[in-house]
Write an enzyme that holds these catalytic residues in place. Sequence first.
Site, PDB file in Angstrom:
ATOM      1  N   LYS A   1      19.443  11.673   4.832  1.00  0.00           N
ATOM      2  CA  LYS A   1      19.652  12.462   3.613  1.00  0.00           C
ATOM      3  C   LYS A   1      20.888  11.987   2.866  1.00  0.00           C
ATOM      4  O   LYS A   1      20.848  11.753   1.658  1.00  0.00           O
ATOM      5  CB  LYS A   1      19.777  13.946   3.962  1.00  0.00           C
ATOM      6  CG  LYS A   1      19.955  14.849   2.740  1.00  0.00           C
ATOM      7  CD  LYS A   1      20.162  16.297   3.122  1.00  0.00           C
ATOM      8  CE  LYS A   1      18.914  16.928   3.673  1.00  0.00           C
ATOM      9  NZ  LYS A   1      19.068  18.383   3.874  1.00  0.00           N
TER      10      LYS A   1
ATOM     11  N   GLU B   1      24.472   6.556  13.386  1.00  0.00           N
ATOM     12  CA  GLU B   1      23.510   5.788  14.180  1.00  0.00           C
ATOM     13  C   GLU B   1      22.435   5.167  13.293  1.00  0.00           C
ATOM     14  O   GLU B   1      22.066   3.999  13.453  1.00  0.00           O
ATOM     15  CB  GLU B   1      22.834   6.705  15.217  1.00  0.00           C
ATOM     16  CG  GLU B   1      23.801   7.383  16.177  1.00  0.00           C
ATOM     17  CD  GLU B   1      24.143   8.800  15.733  1.00  0.00           C
ATOM     18  OE1 GLU B   1      24.327   9.656  16.601  1.00  0.00           O
ATOM     19  OE2 GLU B   1      24.218   9.035  14.498  1.00  0.00           O
TER      20      GLU B   1
ATOM     21  N   GLY C   1      16.966  19.130   8.745  1.00  0.00           N
ATOM     22  CA  GLY C   1      16.445  17.924   9.377  1.00  0.00           C
ATOM     23  C   GLY C   1      15.332  18.185  10.371  1.00  0.00           C
ATOM     24  O   GLY C   1      14.299  17.518  10.361  1.00  0.00           O
ATOM     25  N   ARG C   2      15.517  19.181  11.239  1.00  0.00           N
ATOM     26  CA  ARG C   2      14.516  19.439  12.276  1.00  0.00           C
ATOM     27  C   ARG C   2      13.266  20.113  11.713  1.00  0.00           C
ATOM     28  O   ARG C   2      12.266  20.246  12.413  1.00  0.00           O
ATOM     29  CB  ARG C   2      15.130  20.278  13.392  1.00  0.00           C
ATOM     30  CG  ARG C   2      15.742  21.604  12.946  1.00  0.00           C
ATOM     31  CD  ARG C   2      16.558  22.214  14.069  1.00  0.00           C
ATOM     32  NE  ARG C   2      17.270  23.428  13.700  1.00  0.00           N
ATOM     33  CZ  ARG C   2      18.462  23.457  13.130  1.00  0.00           C
ATOM     34  NH1 ARG C   2      19.074  22.324  12.821  1.00  0.00           N
ATOM     35  NH2 ARG C   2      19.060  24.610  12.850  1.00  0.00           N
TER      36      ARG C   2
ATOM     37  N   GLU D   1      18.318  23.563  18.905  1.00  0.00           N
ATOM     38  CA  GLU D   1      19.303  23.378  17.849  1.00  0.00           C
ATOM     39  C   GLU D   1      19.345  24.585  16.927  1.00  0.00           C
ATOM     40  O   GLU D   1      20.387  24.901  16.355  1.00  0.00           O
ATOM     41  CB  GLU D   1      18.981  22.106  17.046  1.00  0.00           C
ATOM     42  CG  GLU D   1      20.133  21.598  16.195  1.00  0.00           C
ATOM     43  CD  GLU D   1      19.893  20.203  15.661  1.00  0.00           C
ATOM     44  OE1 GLU D   1      20.424  19.239  16.246  1.00  0.00           O
ATOM     45  OE2 GLU D   1      19.166  20.069  14.650  1.00  0.00           O
TER      46      GLU D   1
ATOM     47  N   HIS E   1       1.974  17.202  38.710  1.00  0.00           N
ATOM     48  CA  HIS E   1       2.452  16.317  39.773  1.00  0.00           C
ATOM     49  C   HIS E   1       3.942  16.019  39.616  1.00  0.00           C
ATOM     50  O   HIS E   1       4.447  15.066  40.202  1.00  0.00           O
ATOM     51  CB  HIS E   1       1.634  15.029  39.766  1.00  0.00           C
ATOM     52  CG  HIS E   1       0.188  15.245  40.069  1.00  0.00           C
ATOM     53  ND1 HIS E   1      -0.324  15.231  41.354  1.00  0.00           N
ATOM     54  CD2 HIS E   1      -0.864  15.528  39.260  1.00  0.00           C
ATOM     55  CE1 HIS E   1      -1.626  15.473  41.316  1.00  0.00           C
ATOM     56  NE2 HIS E   1      -1.981  15.659  40.055  1.00  0.00           N
TER      57      HIS E   1
ATOM     58  N   LYS F   1      30.466  14.194  17.458  1.00  0.00           N
ATOM     59  CA  LYS F   1      30.502  13.134  16.445  1.00  0.00           C
ATOM     60  C   LYS F   1      31.931  12.798  16.047  1.00  0.00           C
ATOM     61  O   LYS F   1      32.293  11.627  15.892  1.00  0.00           O
ATOM     62  CB  LYS F   1      29.722  13.568  15.196  1.00  0.00           C
ATOM     63  CG  LYS F   1      28.229  13.729  15.378  1.00  0.00           C
ATOM     64  CD  LYS F   1      27.601  14.162  14.052  1.00  0.00           C
ATOM     65  CE  LYS F   1      26.120  14.409  14.173  1.00  0.00           C
ATOM     66  NZ  LYS F   1      25.546  14.873  12.885  1.00  0.00           N
TER      67      LYS F   1
END
Length: 643
Positions: free
Chosen positions: A278, A284, A338-339, A425, A456, A581
Amino acid sequence: MQTIKLPGASHKSFPVGASFSAKVIPRVGVRHQPVGTVFSGSVAGLESSIAPRNVIASVAKMLHAQKKGSLVDELPAWKDLKEHVADIEKTHLRDLLHDEARCMALIKESEGILCDFTRQRVTQRTLELLYELAEQSNLREKINAMFNGDHINSTEDRAVLHVATRAHRNQKIIVDGRDVVPDVWEVLDKIKAFTDKVRNGEWLGVTGKPLKKVVAIGIGGSFLGPLFVHTALRTEPNAMRASRDRTLRFLANVDPIDVARALDGLDPEETLVVVISKTFTTAETMLNARTVRSWLIERLGPDAVAKHMVAVSTNIKLVKEFGIDPDNAFGFWDWVGGRYSVCSAVGILPLSLQYGFDIMQEFLAGANNMDEHFKNQPYQDNLPVLIGLLSIWNVSFLGYGAKAILPYCQALSKLAPHIQQVDMESNGKGVDINGVRLPFQTGEIDFGEPGTNGQHSFYQLIHQGRVIPCEFIGIVRSQQSVYLKGEVVSNHDELMCNFFAQADALAYGKTPEQLRSDNVPDYLIPHRVFTGNRPSMSIMLPSCTAYTVGQLLSMYEHRIAVQGFIWNINSFDQWGVELGKVLASKVRNVMNAVRTRDRKVLPQDGFNYSTTRMMNKYLEGKTQILYPEGHDVFPIDMLRAGH
């Protein structure tokens, strides 16, 4: 006569231009004074043309300046639910499941989705109290405020309108006095035009080859949501046909291994890169973007960036400085978290490049269908509300701090990681929306795997260890049906046999008496007892298509919002991700200084003994790199060298 409504007050309607006095009643969620306090004011200066929702927001701000209201655990319904736990502790699911009337009331079917809540540790009285809690928490008002574009993300002063990103073209959704649906469709139309050009070969790479390989660079919600949808559609027949000879990969982690894997085997002449950030400053993402840009330039020359890289961003200035043509930037808005952004250009651009815009429009339609269901249905028929309220019951009253998301559909294998981010979050908060420390836990630890893989792996724990509410998701019609001659059932039937059995196994368990009747030796009985009474819910979709994937996504998003609205927390900020961060930035600066000056990390660099020693150990084990004299080294080259 136009009136305004004052939430949380005993006298709710006032003519514009009038004075008013309101006595606050005990409802949580709209910021107000303590119960019994009289608040007076005037709305004389308000214009009659102002929309009621803006008036509500103005009044809420005035009330917010007053003393903070009470916490949700002070509500009568909350206290009643606390007392009601003792009644539930006297029950067992194996008995509750014999109550046919109860079971009929707890199976809900709407919008083609069947939700079975019969294996939740609830009675009709539990549901009545949960509905009362929703009323006293102003749940309906909060849902309406979200859809009306009010700035319910108070810490960032933003609206929360991911629902607008999948609105039909003829819908109206107002934010700050502006209908944003035309803006949404302007971007969607631009995505369709661009992706059609790329897919039909009209948009070519710098060497004249069609661009059939796409790498989407983004992290968090810019990665997990689109990856979930991509994984869900890869084997859906219509989507498979639409994506033939095309490749979509995601690059999220700043670890160079992720770069190597994302680029391995790709021909840069046929590769289009979508950079998703954005602000175009995410550390990153931008390092990965610069890495891939260098890869393209080294192989195709500097002109490749304009033809092989596009952006999803609102920072046109930085997009242009990066070398991407601003005309190839696709925007979104600060009211899309964002999410919650997979239905914006963040997800729709890369997914449309892979599957075509028409398929993705079906996905948006499915999400919109569940949005409208959530907005309009009463509590007792509202799937996201019911799931959210039952999760509140499990977390805050029964003390279950985790949930397992268990899709019996390999196509939904990335649902749990995506919901893990959306939920944890959003609701992993320690204070309420007013900043008051909460005396109870919020949020859940989310995890999951597709069945039968999970059986399993961790089902041992959920059957005989900790009690973890489970959410089983099944599909009626498989994307890929297989039936072998001579087999008792088809492959998908075998999968669904486990889907049905696991929920009952958790609910009923197996008693010592049953084990003895099976001639189990006494010394093994304690090891083979299943206590049962372990809650789960079963969700069944008719198929796994773009439309139903959109429905499922929206349903989970809204159930998470319901939980946040009840707990009275801000589910739409994420300050908890910031501190790490900031500290990483300090480490980065010291790392650069240490590399550049060929020295060790020193105590005066400001780290504690442990971090200082760990950093030095790391640096001692690395091949020495002096940054000023460095040169480009691509992980993809190293990967190929190792083949």
